[in-house]
Write an enzyme that holds these catalytic residues in place. Sequence first.
Site, PDB file in Angstrom:
ATOM      1  N   ASP A   1       0.688  -1.188   0.050  1.00 11.94           N
ATOM      2  CA  ASP A   1       0.051  -0.027   0.047  1.00 11.94           C
ATOM      3  C   ASP A   1       0.878   1.236  -0.044  1.00 11.94           C
ATOM      4  O   ASP A   1       1.690   1.007   0.747  1.00 11.94           O
ATOM      5  CB  ASP A   1      -0.774   0.125   1.258  1.00 11.94           C
ATOM      6  CG  ASP A   1      -1.637  -1.117   1.693  1.00 11.94           C
ATOM      7  OD1 ASP A   1      -1.647  -2.089   0.749  1.00 11.94           O
ATOM      8  OD2 ASP A   1      -2.262  -0.936   2.589  1.00 11.94           O
TER       9      ASP A   1
ATOM     10  N   GLU B   1     -10.455  -2.419   4.165  1.00 11.61           N
ATOM     11  CA  GLU B   1      -9.191  -1.956   4.565  1.00 11.61           C
ATOM     12  C   GLU B   1      -9.018  -0.320   3.913  1.00 11.61           C
ATOM     13  O   GLU B   1      -9.780  -0.150   2.944  1.00 11.61           O
ATOM     14  CB  GLU B   1      -7.895  -2.756   3.953  1.00 11.61           C
ATOM     15  CG  GLU B   1      -8.067  -4.140   4.432  1.00 11.61           C
ATOM     16  CD  GLU B   1      -6.978  -5.021   4.189  1.00 11.61           C
ATOM     17  OE1 GLU B   1      -6.450  -5.924   4.922  1.00 11.61           O
ATOM     18  OE2 GLU B   1      -6.641  -5.094   2.683  1.00 11.61           O
TER      19      GLU B   1
END
Length: 514
Positions: free
Chosen positions: A40, A216
């Site tokens: 990420d 998420e």
Amino acid sequence: MSAALALTLALAAATGAAPTYREPFRPQFHFSPAVNWTNDPNGLVYYDGEYHLFYQYNPFGDTWGHMSWGHAVSTDLVRWQHLPVAIPEVDGVMAFSGSAVVDWKNTSGFGAGGRTPLVAVYTGYREATKNQAQNLAYSNDRGRTWTRYAGNPVIDIGSTEFRDPKVFWYAPQRKWVMVVSLAAEHKLRFYASPDLKQWTALSEFGPAGAVGGVWECPDLFELPVDGKAGDTRWVLILNLNPGAIAGGSGVQYFVGRFDGTRFVPDPGTAAAAGKTGLDAALWADYGKDFYAAVSWSDVPESDGRRLWLGWMNNWLYGNQIPTAPWRSAQSVPRALALRTTRDGIRLAQEPVAELRGLRGAPQRIAARAISAGSSPIALRGKALEIVAELELGGASEAGLKLRVGRDEETVVGIDARSGRLFVDRTRSGQVAFQPDFTGRHAAPIAIENGRVRLHVFVDWSSVEVFAQDGTIALTDQVFPAADSDGVALYAVGGAARLVSLEAWPLSSIWPESK
Ligand code: FRU
């Protein structure tokens, strides 16, 4: 020797592999770490002339582990300078995903000697207990060095599924707001704080939309509708893994209002009706390789853009993609907008204008008929930007073939009957490294007057396709042979027409590769 080069060499010495930025599949205009694993994007923040890109990083290997915040900065969102790891794993606590803000008013008191601190808010993941809690770290030197807050964690609810805090300043109520995920419950929780240290729970959102996996990396921001400053909506971003539209990881969003306490989806939307499921979700990207997308904080008002990027990979096969000595890249940065469409208000993405600085000499392909079958055109390249308009005419399907080589092609096609735009990577190159990789990923598309306009970015291991004023995006990795650099037009079931095609070779962002 530049600091960046010294770092690159030090990393190379540590891992035994010297990055050249010319390795097979190395993205030429997308950010990737010199070596090792990334996932990420984290802590995207603009400060003092620099865009910061932190990212989930394993300093010790090319698969997920030892999660730390890697770091790079850019003055133009295009050319990135690698910096040392900003927030390392320490004492069995990994630094999971999160955000960063400029604490302009020094509400945190972290600013030393009148300086404006950057504050990172991230999830600490304690490996022994699997506890996930929210932590702070701060920097008084433009993000170059980071100190963990002695009072960490700032929020600990004793959960193993509580992560990815995104923080922003809510000016109308002069307070910080955090949106953070209760991942396994398919809920987001909002908190408020005067100082980034003391947090009070405000409300929850969810379950809503797609709930086939964990929730998420949320985000929440306000955007004008159709560019009109007086008419705004809030966009709630939610990354889902697995269970996304193309399989595995993907980004969904909700459009609504936020009053400083609560996010309420717009009336008439599936979320407002309390529906859940794949079809009840709006998707930011219909490809299989756009995940954990979050936006930049503190972009100056004089710029006014809401900018984001996403991890160009998927948890289904992310650890197996055939690249070395790094693994994974970030998408191109994209500017966001809201547009009114016949289906309602939709999120639109446009690759940032700064990317035009990479363009070489334009190449134009004259308008022509595309007879049934494949027709190569006088355009080659492995790093290309293409703007093309196609008219379907009598064809049931038509489009572009990219990265064409012997037995290889990545197809960007329009299926007239189903009204879908797709990327088909089944014959794109290496696909067998994991069974979920191969396939075709499709998005619904409005074919207006029989025409579709495509904006495509091709890199050494990816294809990003934007259509319908950016309200449709498809991001897919591909791993073709190095000499598969052809481009072709194709049609099925009749003749289509190329209305226009302009393309630019894009130069590499890595000075080391020259
Ligand atoms: C998303 C994610 C986050 C987590 C991070 C760990 O890809 O699973 O939820 O913070 O990756 O690396």
